[in-house]
Design an enzyme around this catalytic site. Structure first.
Site, PDB file in Angstrom:
ATOM      1  N   THR A  35       0.816  -1.207   0.000  1.00  0.00           N
ATOM      2  CA  THR A  35       0.000   0.000   0.000  1.00  0.00           C
ATOM      3  C   THR A  35       0.852   1.259   0.000  1.00  0.00           C
ATOM      4  OG1 THR A  35      -0.217   0.540   2.371  1.00  0.00           O
ATOM      5  CG2 THR A  35      -1.541  -1.305   1.531  1.00  0.00           C
ATOM      6  N   ASN A  86       4.118  -0.955   8.377  1.00  0.00           N
ATOM      7  CA  ASN A  86       5.344  -0.185   8.210  1.00  0.00           C
ATOM      8  C   ASN A  86       5.092   1.311   8.034  1.00  0.00           C
ATOM      9  OD1 ASN A  86       8.285   0.191   7.291  1.00  0.00           O
ATOM     10  ND2 ASN A  86       7.132   0.841   5.476  1.00  0.00           N
ATOM     11  N   SER A 137       8.099  -0.553  14.909  1.00  0.00           N
ATOM     12  CA  SER A 137       8.229   0.473  15.927  1.00  0.00           C
ATOM     13  C   SER A 137       9.579   1.155  15.719  1.00  0.00           C
ATOM     14  CB  SER A 137       8.109  -0.151  17.321  1.00  0.00           C
ATOM     15  OG  SER A 137       8.256   0.815  18.329  1.00  0.00           O
ATOM     16  N   TYR A 151       6.389  11.840  18.347  1.00  0.00           N
ATOM     17  CA  TYR A 151       6.756  10.657  17.558  1.00  0.00           C
ATOM     18  C   TYR A 151       6.979   9.457  18.475  1.00  0.00           C
ATOM     19  CZ  TYR A 151       9.519   7.455  14.709  1.00  0.00           C
ATOM     20  OH  TYR A 151       9.988   6.328  14.067  1.00  0.00           O
ATOM     21  N   LYS A 155       5.105   5.635  18.991  1.00  0.00           N
ATOM     22  CA  LYS A 155       5.802   4.347  19.012  1.00  0.00           C
ATOM     23  C   LYS A 155       5.648   3.643  20.362  1.00  0.00           C
ATOM     24  CE  LYS A 155       7.165   4.504  14.783  1.00  0.00           C
ATOM     25  NZ  LYS A 155       6.489   3.627  13.797  1.00  0.00           N
ATOM     26  N   THR A 186      17.950   5.381   5.255  1.00  0.00           N
ATOM     27  CA  THR A 186      16.977   5.534   4.175  1.00  0.00           C
ATOM     28  C   THR A 186      16.781   7.029   3.941  1.00  0.00           C
ATOM     29  OG1 THR A 186      15.065   5.650   5.650  1.00  0.00           O
ATOM     30  CG2 THR A 186      15.797   3.443   4.976  1.00  0.00           C
TER      31      THR A 186
END
Length: 280
Positions: A35, A86, A137, A151, A155, A186
């Protein structure tokens, strides 16, 4: 049972770990339903036109959209064996700096989106009496720091939800694993995956430095290899008794050990007060 009969459902697969995981799985012969907010972007990123790959445009905060995507995946592949929650994004901002809308948007994707997908997939896994759910997480689901409260709060929520979920679905033969990466190299910090408060407060000098550091200094220096993180998730899926949580990265291990030290020291230092609150 061959890999071709195993199906993965991955959210947030147009970039980062999700994209790398999708590519590795397709190369290994698995079915992948993935997705993203934009199916065309996802399709171009994955670059795989085989029937093994099903790109899905999904609004994770819309239960109807999520349900339709899950049904399409099951209609094409016959079931969902592995779910990887994710999708998510970061927010660097102080508690006073962040607005109600900014905080809610973060929880909508990182927590409520995860719950929407999990609820949609679970009836099928329960019917099959098997499955494995991976909730992405972070080590920052174990420890928080200035500028990252919202944030980390999302988590922390994922961690608590997942611990309970693992106990609830164990009788149905469903495994649940929390992946806790540290900093992974990333484009997470340099893409649309990091949000900043619209109205920063100048008095919070340290928070502005935190934003600058993560914009200028950290990208390209992260110790985590996203290819290895993705490979580790695949390895976990092949375990007969996979663990509830796995730290990923030497920095994640350092952060986690530091949190353990803080907890142990705090518990010991305040033991008398702790015990004093019981009925005599």
């Amino acid at each position: 049972m061959g890999n071709q009969r195993k199906t993965w459902f991955i959210t947030g697969a147009s970039q980062g770990i999700g994209l790398i995981l999708a590519k590795q799985l397709l190369a290994a012969g698995y079915n992948v339903a993935a997705t993203a907010r934009n199916a065309d972007t996802l399709r171009k990123a994955v670059d795989n036109d085989t029937p093994q790959f099903l790109p899905l445009q999904v609004n994770l905060v819309d239960e109807k959209s999520v349900g339709e995507a899950v049904n399409k995946a099951i209609a094409q592949f016959g079931g969902i064996d592995y779910l990887v929650n994710n999708a998510g994004f970061g927010l660097i901002g102080g508690i006073e700096e962040t607005t109600d809308a900014e905080v809610r948007n973060s929880f909508d994707i990182n927590v409520f989106g995860l719950l929407n997908v999990t609820r949609a997939v679970l009836p099928h896994m329960r019917a099959a009496q098997s499955g494995h759910i991976f909730n992405m997480s972070s080590v920052f689901g174990l420890i928080s720091g200035g500028g990252w409260g919202v944030y980390c709060g999302t988590k922390f929520a994922v961690e608590g939800i997942t611990e309970a979920l693992a106990q609830e679905v164990k009788p149905f033969g469903i495994h649940v694993t929390i992946a806790e990466p540290g900093y992974v190299r990333t484009n997470f910090l340099s893409s649309g995956s990091i949000a900043h408060p619209a109205h920063p407060i100048a008095a919070y000098v340290a928070l502005e430095e935190e934003r600058r550091k993560h914009r200028e200094d950290v990208p390209g220096t992260q110790v985590g290899d996203p290819e290895k993180v993705a490979a580790a998730i695949i390895s976990l899926s092949q375990m007969i008794e996979p663990p509830l949580r796995v730290l990923m990265g030497s920095d994640a291990l350092q952060f986690a050990n530091y949190k353990i030290q803080l907890l142990q020291e705090g518990i010991a230092a305040n033991k008398a007060m702790t015990l004093s609150t019981d009925f005599s």
